[in-house]
Design a protein around this motif. Structure first.
Motif, PDB file in Angstrom:
ATOM      1  N   VAL A  59      82.849  81.153  26.728  1.00  0.00           N
ATOM      2  CA  VAL A  59      82.659  79.520  26.901  1.00  0.00           C
ATOM      3  C   VAL A  59      81.002  79.453  26.919  1.00  0.00           C
ATOM      4  O   VAL A  59      80.383  80.415  27.031  1.00  0.00           O
ATOM      5  CB  VAL A  59      83.073  79.031  28.438  1.00  0.00           C
ATOM      6  CG1 VAL A  59      84.551  79.183  28.286  1.00  0.00           C
ATOM      7  CG2 VAL A  59      82.502  79.968  29.581  1.00  0.00           C
ATOM      8  N   SER A  60      80.560  78.157  26.957  1.00  0.00           N
ATOM      9  CA  SER A  60      79.219  78.021  26.780  1.00  0.00           C
ATOM     10  C   SER A  60      78.705  77.901  28.256  1.00  0.00           C
ATOM     11  O   SER A  60      79.585  77.763  29.263  1.00  0.00           O
ATOM     12  CB  SER A  60      78.806  76.475  26.385  1.00  0.00           C
ATOM     13  OG  SER A  60      79.348  75.511  27.364  1.00  0.00           O
ATOM     14  N   PRO A  61      77.225  78.159  28.783  1.00  0.00           N
ATOM     15  CA  PRO A  61      76.922  78.454  29.932  1.00  0.00           C
ATOM     16  C   PRO A  61      77.337  76.984  30.950  1.00  0.00           C
ATOM     17  O   PRO A  61      77.511  77.268  32.129  1.00  0.00           O
ATOM     18  CB  PRO A  61      75.465  78.557  29.877  1.00  0.00           C
ATOM     19  CG  PRO A  61      75.465  79.051  28.633  1.00  0.00           C
ATOM     20  CD  PRO A  61      76.283  78.747  27.772  1.00  0.00           C
ATOM     21  N   GLY A  62      76.989  75.877  30.005  1.00  0.00           N
ATOM     22  CA  GLY A  62      77.105  74.628  30.886  1.00  0.00           C
ATOM     23  C   GLY A  62      78.753  74.361  31.272  1.00  0.00           C
ATOM     24  O   GLY A  62      78.950  73.971  32.362  1.00  0.00           O
ATOM     25  N   GLN A  63      79.544  74.813  30.309  1.00  0.00           N
ATOM     26  CA  GLN A  63      80.910  74.683  30.513  1.00  0.00           C
ATOM     27  C   GLN A  63      81.250  75.622  31.699  1.00  0.00           C
ATOM     28  O   GLN A  63      82.192  75.263  32.672  1.00  0.00           O
ATOM     29  CB  GLN A  63      81.701  75.140  29.313  1.00  0.00           C
ATOM     30  CG  GLN A  63      83.107  74.681  29.369  1.00  0.00           C
ATOM     31  CD  GLN A  63      83.974  75.246  28.097  1.00  0.00           C
ATOM     32  OE1 GLN A  63      83.487  75.912  26.999  1.00  0.00           O
ATOM     33  NE2 GLN A  63      85.170  74.877  27.844  1.00  0.00           N
ATOM     34  N   LEU A  64      80.818  76.983  31.659  1.00  0.00           N
ATOM     35  CA  LEU A  64      80.976  77.697  32.708  1.00  0.00           C
ATOM     36  C   LEU A  64      80.716  77.358  34.117  1.00  0.00           C
ATOM     37  O   LEU A  64      81.395  77.209  35.044  1.00  0.00           O
ATOM     38  CB  LEU A  64      80.286  79.156  32.629  1.00  0.00           C
ATOM     39  CG  LEU A  64      80.471  80.161  33.667  1.00  0.00           C
ATOM     40  CD1 LEU A  64      81.669  80.790  33.647  1.00  0.00           C
ATOM     41  CD2 LEU A  64      79.316  81.148  33.594  1.00  0.00           C
TER      42      LEU A  64
ATOM     43  N   PRO B  77      75.280  84.785  35.113  1.00  0.00           N
ATOM     44  CA  PRO B  77      76.128  83.694  34.253  1.00  0.00           C
ATOM     45  C   PRO B  77      76.113  83.492  32.978  1.00  0.00           C
ATOM     46  O   PRO B  77      77.069  83.317  32.260  1.00  0.00           O
ATOM     47  CB  PRO B  77      75.290  82.214  35.020  1.00  0.00           C
ATOM     48  CG  PRO B  77      74.705  82.758  36.116  1.00  0.00           C
ATOM     49  CD  PRO B  77      74.468  83.897  36.137  1.00  0.00           C
ATOM     50  N   ALA B  78      74.981  83.894  32.292  1.00  0.00           N
ATOM     51  CA  ALA B  78      75.071  83.915  30.973  1.00  0.00           C
ATOM     52  C   ALA B  78      75.987  85.152  30.388  1.00  0.00           C
ATOM     53  O   ALA B  78      76.519  84.769  29.468  1.00  0.00           O
ATOM     54  CB  ALA B  78      73.441  84.283  30.440  1.00  0.00           C
ATOM     55  N   GLU B  79      75.981  86.088  30.810  1.00  0.00           N
ATOM     56  CA  GLU B  79      76.605  87.200  30.584  1.00  0.00           C
ATOM     57  C   GLU B  79      78.348  87.199  30.805  1.00  0.00           C
ATOM     58  O   GLU B  79      79.135  87.131  30.009  1.00  0.00           O
ATOM     59  CB  GLU B  79      76.456  88.673  31.316  1.00  0.00           C
ATOM     60  CG  GLU B  79      77.364  89.822  31.079  1.00  0.00           C
ATOM     61  CD  GLU B  79      77.101  90.476  29.897  1.00  0.00           C
ATOM     62  OE1 GLU B  79      75.921  90.088  29.209  1.00  0.00           O
ATOM     63  OE2 GLU B  79      78.034  91.234  29.449  1.00  0.00           O
ATOM     64  N   LEU B  80      78.593  86.366  31.970  1.00  0.00           N
ATOM     65  CA  LEU B  80      79.742  86.054  32.230  1.00  0.00           C
ATOM     66  C   LEU B  80      80.382  84.935  31.290  1.00  0.00           C
ATOM     67  O   LEU B  80      81.522  85.035  30.675  1.00  0.00           O
ATOM     68  CB  LEU B  80      80.132  85.387  33.699  1.00  0.00           C
ATOM     69  CG  LEU B  80      81.370  84.889  34.180  1.00  0.00           C
ATOM     70  CD1 LEU B  80      82.398  85.967  33.976  1.00  0.00           C
ATOM     71  CD2 LEU B  80      81.259  84.530  35.523  1.00  0.00           C
ATOM     72  N   ALA B  81      79.558  84.004  30.998  1.00  0.00           N
ATOM     73  CA  ALA B  81      80.022  82.806  29.985  1.00  0.00           C
ATOM     74  C   ALA B  81      80.167  83.597  28.634  1.00  0.00           C
ATOM     75  O   ALA B  81      81.142  83.110  27.958  1.00  0.00           O
ATOM     76  CB  ALA B  81      78.754  81.815  29.665  1.00  0.00           C
TER      77      ALA B  81
END
Lengths: 163, 151
Positions: B30-35, B21-25
């Motif tokens: 986008v921020s991890p939370g937004q993702l 998730p961190a890499e995709l964000a």
């Protein structure tokens, strides 16, 4: 890699449905510890049996209402380079898959479009103009079903109670 | 419906569904939370149906893949239903598609080798109901297979 046992097939069946599951969940479903499940998943990945992951999208809800399969015959065999054709056709964003086949056609393409006019635009401007493209046959996809494939029917046979 | 942020996320996500998730964000800017919120929204709306493992049948010892284009006897009212129901019973059939066009149904069939294929063809395929005609295309190579949508 053909030395797989029933547990490996069970893992493949689970991952083919939902690859987001961790080794812990897979292990619980197959009666393995988390590290044992992880080792088996890694072995299947390393052997290339699991070739990767696929995000499954609802094409229609995303605005791609039409999927067409095209059978393409090359017009001037031997004179046009297959590499040139393959490079050019793979670069078209609307072309989702390209398969080199043997039989009635040379290539089989899966094309998505927003609607039929959009498909006509892709066909005329991008497919018909490809180097070497000859006869093209189009079939509009109505329904599609992916089957699990031959993954471990042995355990299913064993699961059937004796008569 | 979709905004630019959704499109960015979907483009990066479908290009590599195994990303953390961190890499995709980061790739989707986008921020991890937004993702996480956007991903949940896309799933809830049914736009994203899930992530599946892609199985390489050749690596499992299935060297042959054949595309069978079937024309059905449409004078039989239940030709499509009967044919598809019976085709589902053949484990080596990995795809069933129906079409509008010259072909009615297409089956993707895998086999270990040509003699296995010949056996399947005779004992499991030709015995399917309401077949009027079959054409076969044999797969030589997959040139592009990501099946990505041009978002």
């Amino acid at each position: 890699m053909t030395d797989l046992d029933d547990t490996d097939f069970a893992i493949l069946r689970l991952l083919a449905q939902d690859a987001g599951q961790g080794a812990g969940a897979i292990g619980r479903a197959c009666g393995l510890s988390q590290p044992a499940a992880w080792r088996r998943i890694k072995r299947l990945r390393d052997a290339g049996v699991i070739r990767g992951q696929r995000l499954v999208l609802d094409a229609e809800k995303l605005g791609f209402g039409v999927t067409v399969f095209l059978g393409v015959k090359l017009a001037t065999k031997g004179r046009v380079s297959l590499d040139d054709f393959e490079r050019a056709v793979s670069a078209i964003p609307e072309v989702q898959t390209v398969e080199h086949v043997l039989g009635l056609y040379d290539y089989r393409l899966r094309v998505v479009a927003r609607d039929l006019p959009d498909f006509e635009r892709v066909l005329r401007r991008r497919i018909m103009t490809l180097p070497g493209a000859g006869e093209v046959e189009a079939n509009v996809l109505l329904s599609e079903e992916r089957r699990p494939g031959p993954l471990g029917s042995i355990s299913e046979l064993l699961a059937v109670p004796p008569r | 419906m979709l905004d630019d942020v959704d499109r960015r996320i979907l483009r990066q996500w479908q290009a590599d569904p195994s990303l953390a998730p961190a890499e995709l964000a980061e790739r989707a800017r986008v921020s991890p939370g937004q993702l996480a919120r956007r991903q949940a929204k896309l799933r809830d709306a049914g736009l994203v149906k899930g992530v599946q493992a892609a199985i390489d049948w050749a690596a499992l010892g299935y060297a042959v893949e054949v595309s069978l284009r079937v024309t059905l006897d449409k004078t039989q009212g239940r030709a499509f239903d009967d044919f598809i129901e019976a085709a589902r019973e053949v484990p080596e059939v990995i795809e069933i598609q129906t079409f509008l066009g010259r072909v009615d149904v297409r089956l993707s069939v895998i086999a270990r080798d040509m003699s296995h294929y010949q056996h399947l063809y005779r004992s499991c395929i030709l015995t399917l109901p309401h077949i009027a005609d079959i054409e076969a295309l044999m797969h030589v190579a997959r040139i592009k297979s990501d099946e990505a949508l041009p978002l």
